[in-house]
Every structure is written in C-alpha cells, then in structure tokens.
Design a protein around this motif. Structure first.
Motif, PDB file in Angstrom:
ATOM      1  N   LEU A  16      -7.195  -7.619   9.156  1.00  0.00           N
ATOM      2  CA  LEU A  16      -6.965  -7.480   7.709  1.00  0.00           C
ATOM      3  C   LEU A  16      -6.596  -6.040   7.348  1.00  0.00           C
ATOM      4  N   ASP A  17      -7.183  -5.071   8.045  1.00  0.00           N
ATOM      5  CA  ASP A  17      -6.794  -3.671   7.833  1.00  0.00           C
ATOM      6  C   ASP A  17      -5.342  -3.439   8.226  1.00  0.00           C
ATOM      7  N   ALA A  18      -4.942  -4.035   9.351  1.00  0.00           N
ATOM      8  CA  ALA A  18      -3.550  -3.907   9.799  1.00  0.00           C
ATOM      9  C   ALA A  18      -2.605  -4.589   8.812  1.00  0.00           C
ATOM     10  N   LEU A  19      -3.019  -5.718   8.275  1.00  0.00           N
ATOM     11  CA  LEU A  19      -2.214  -6.416   7.272  1.00  0.00           C
ATOM     12  C   LEU A  19      -2.073  -5.564   6.021  1.00  0.00           C
ATOM     13  N   ARG A  20      -3.170  -4.965   5.597  1.00  0.00           N
ATOM     14  CA  ARG A  20      -3.133  -4.105   4.414  1.00  0.00           C
ATOM     15  C   ARG A  20      -2.207  -2.911   4.650  1.00  0.00           C
ATOM     16  N   ALA A  21      -2.263  -2.305   5.829  1.00  0.00           N
ATOM     17  CA  ALA A  21      -1.388  -1.180   6.146  1.00  0.00           C
ATOM     18  C   ALA A  21       0.073  -1.610   6.132  1.00  0.00           C
ATOM     19  N   GLY A  22       0.380  -2.780   6.686  1.00  0.00           N
ATOM     20  CA  GLY A  22       1.744  -3.286   6.680  1.00  0.00           C
ATOM     21  C   GLY A  22       2.228  -3.593   5.275  1.00  0.00           C
ATOM     22  N   ALA A  23       1.352  -4.163   4.451  1.00  0.00           N
ATOM     23  CA  ALA A  23       1.713  -4.467   3.065  1.00  0.00           C
ATOM     24  C   ALA A  23       1.932  -3.184   2.272  1.00  0.00           C
ATOM     25  N   ASP A  24       1.083  -2.187   2.498  1.00  0.00           N
ATOM     26  CA  ASP A  24       1.264  -0.899   1.811  1.00  0.00           C
ATOM     27  C   ASP A  24       2.575  -0.250   2.227  1.00  0.00           C
ATOM     28  N   LYS A  25       2.900  -0.335   3.508  1.00  0.00           N
ATOM     29  CA  LYS A  25       4.152   0.232   4.010  1.00  0.00           C
ATOM     30  C   LYS A  25       5.349  -0.467   3.377  1.00  0.00           C
ATOM     31  N   LEU A  26       5.275  -1.792   3.278  1.00  0.00           N
ATOM     32  CA  LEU A  26       6.347  -2.559   2.659  1.00  0.00           C
ATOM     33  C   LEU A  26       6.448  -2.242   1.175  1.00  0.00           C
ATOM     34  N   GLN A  27       5.314  -2.064   0.541  1.00  0.00           N
ATOM     35  CA  GLN A  27       5.280  -1.754  -0.896  1.00  0.00           C
ATOM     36  C   GLN A  27       5.868  -0.373  -1.177  1.00  0.00           C
ATOM     37  N   SER A  28       5.641   0.583  -0.285  1.00  0.00           N
ATOM     38  CA  SER A  28       6.065   1.963  -0.540  1.00  0.00           C
ATOM     39  C   SER A  28       7.502   2.238  -0.132  1.00  0.00           C
ATOM     40  N   SER A  29       8.100   1.364   0.679  1.00  0.00           N
ATOM     41  CA  SER A  29       9.489   1.578   1.085  1.00  0.00           C
ATOM     42  C   SER A  29      10.226   0.252   1.107  1.00  0.00           C
ATOM     43  N   ALA A  30      11.523   0.325   1.107  1.00  0.00           N
ATOM     44  CA  ALA A  30      12.331  -0.886   1.131  1.00  0.00           C
ATOM     45  C   ALA A  30      12.504  -1.414   2.549  1.00  0.00           C
ATOM     46  N   ALA A  31      11.921  -0.731   3.514  1.00  0.00           N
ATOM     47  CA  ALA A  31      12.078  -1.139   4.908  1.00  0.00           C
ATOM     48  C   ALA A  31      11.328  -2.441   5.168  1.00  0.00           C
ATOM     49  N   ALA A  32      11.971  -3.343   5.820  1.00  0.00           N
ATOM     50  CA  ALA A  32      11.340  -4.611   6.170  1.00  0.00           C
ATOM     51  C   ALA A  32      10.701  -4.529   7.552  1.00  0.00           C
ATOM     52  N   GLU A  33      10.444  -3.323   8.020  1.00  0.00           N
ATOM     53  CA  GLU A  33       9.903  -3.114   9.358  1.00  0.00           C
ATOM     54  C   GLU A  33       8.384  -3.089   9.383  1.00  0.00           C
ATOM     55  N   SER A  34       7.745  -3.563   8.331  1.00  0.00           N
ATOM     56  CA  SER A  34       6.291  -3.500   8.275  1.00  0.00           C
ATOM     57  C   SER A  34       5.625  -4.557   9.148  1.00  0.00           C
ATOM     58  N   GLY A  35       6.373  -5.588   9.553  1.00  0.00           N
ATOM     59  CA  GLY A  35       5.797  -6.639  10.385  1.00  0.00           C
ATOM     60  C   GLY A  35       4.735  -7.431   9.669  1.00  0.00           C
ATOM     61  N   ILE A  36       4.906  -7.676   8.391  1.00  0.00           N
ATOM     62  CA  ILE A  36       3.860  -8.318   7.598  1.00  0.00           C
ATOM     63  C   ILE A  36       3.611  -9.759   8.049  1.00  0.00           C
ATOM     64  N   VAL A  37       4.652 -10.495   8.404  1.00  0.00           N
ATOM     65  CA  VAL A  37       4.458 -11.881   8.838  1.00  0.00           C
ATOM     66  C   VAL A  37       3.679 -11.915  10.150  1.00  0.00           C
ATOM     67  N   GLU A  38       4.034 -11.043  11.063  1.00  0.00           N
ATOM     68  CA  GLU A  38       3.312 -10.994  12.337  1.00  0.00           C
ATOM     69  C   GLU A  38       1.850 -10.636  12.117  1.00  0.00           C
ATOM     70  N   ARG A  39       1.608  -9.771  11.165  1.00  0.00           N
ATOM     71  CA  ARG A  39       0.219  -9.373  10.881  1.00  0.00           C
ATOM     72  C   ARG A  39      -0.568 -10.510  10.236  1.00  0.00           C
TER      73      ARG A  39
END
Length: 104
Positions: free
Chosen positions: A52-75
């Motif tokens: 869940l921490d990794a998911l939150r980090a990926g979601a924050d990364k996606l939220q802060s940039s337009a990059a789709a490289e956060s891997g949110i689905v994998e997380r």
C-alpha cells in the motif's frame, strides 16, 4: 383492433404472471464480516503495508507529473496478491487523488 399492438391486442400471453421470490440476505453481512476478519488475520500485515505504501508512492508520482511511468496498475496487482482489500486499495488511492465531487 385496427392497429396491431403486440402483447396488447395481438399475441398476448395468457399464462399466469411469473413471481420471483425475494432473495434472503439474512446473515450475509455477518458472514462477510467474519470472512474479511479471517482473511485479515491470515495475511502478512507487513507485506500489505509495504504494497500500500508503494501504491501510494506510485499514485503520488502520477499525481505530481504527467508521466504514466508510475506503474500504478502493477502496484494495485501487487497489493491484491498480498491480500490487501479493495477498501484498503481505494482508501490509499483516495489519499493521493481525492474524491470526485461533481458540480451541482
């Protein structure tokens, strides 16, 4: 009867109306709560927290940039694999993205 209206004045069904009994949900909530409690007691709590921490980090990364490289689905998939609940995953995503509040 000059105009044919199917089911009204032509091709009507004379069979008795079908009645469907209402489902019995007695005890369903208690069964689900017991099942969820059993799942939570058997899972690796540290692995769930890490996922869940990794998911939150990926979601924050996606939220802060337009990059789709956060891997949110994998997380999300990783969180499901360690038995995080849908509610826990949704809560984690709400922390980053908030909730939709449509304008009235």
């Amino acid at each position: 009867g000059a105009t044919v209206v199917v089911g009204v004045n032509r091709f009507t069904d004379d069979s008795p109306e079908l009645t469907v009994p209402a489902p019995d949900y007695t005890g369903l909530e208690a069964d689900q709560a017991a099942s969820l409690s059993a799942l939570k007691s058997r899972r690796d709590h540290e692995a769930v927290a890490r996922s869940l921490d990794a998911l939150r980090a990926g979601a924050d990364k996606l939220q802060s940039s337009a990059a789709a490289e956060s891997g949110i689905v994998e997380r999300i998939v990783d969180a499901v694999r360690v038995r995080a609940t849908v509610g826990e995953i949704a809560h984690t995503l709400r922390q980053s993205f908030g909730t939709h509040d449509p304008a009235a």
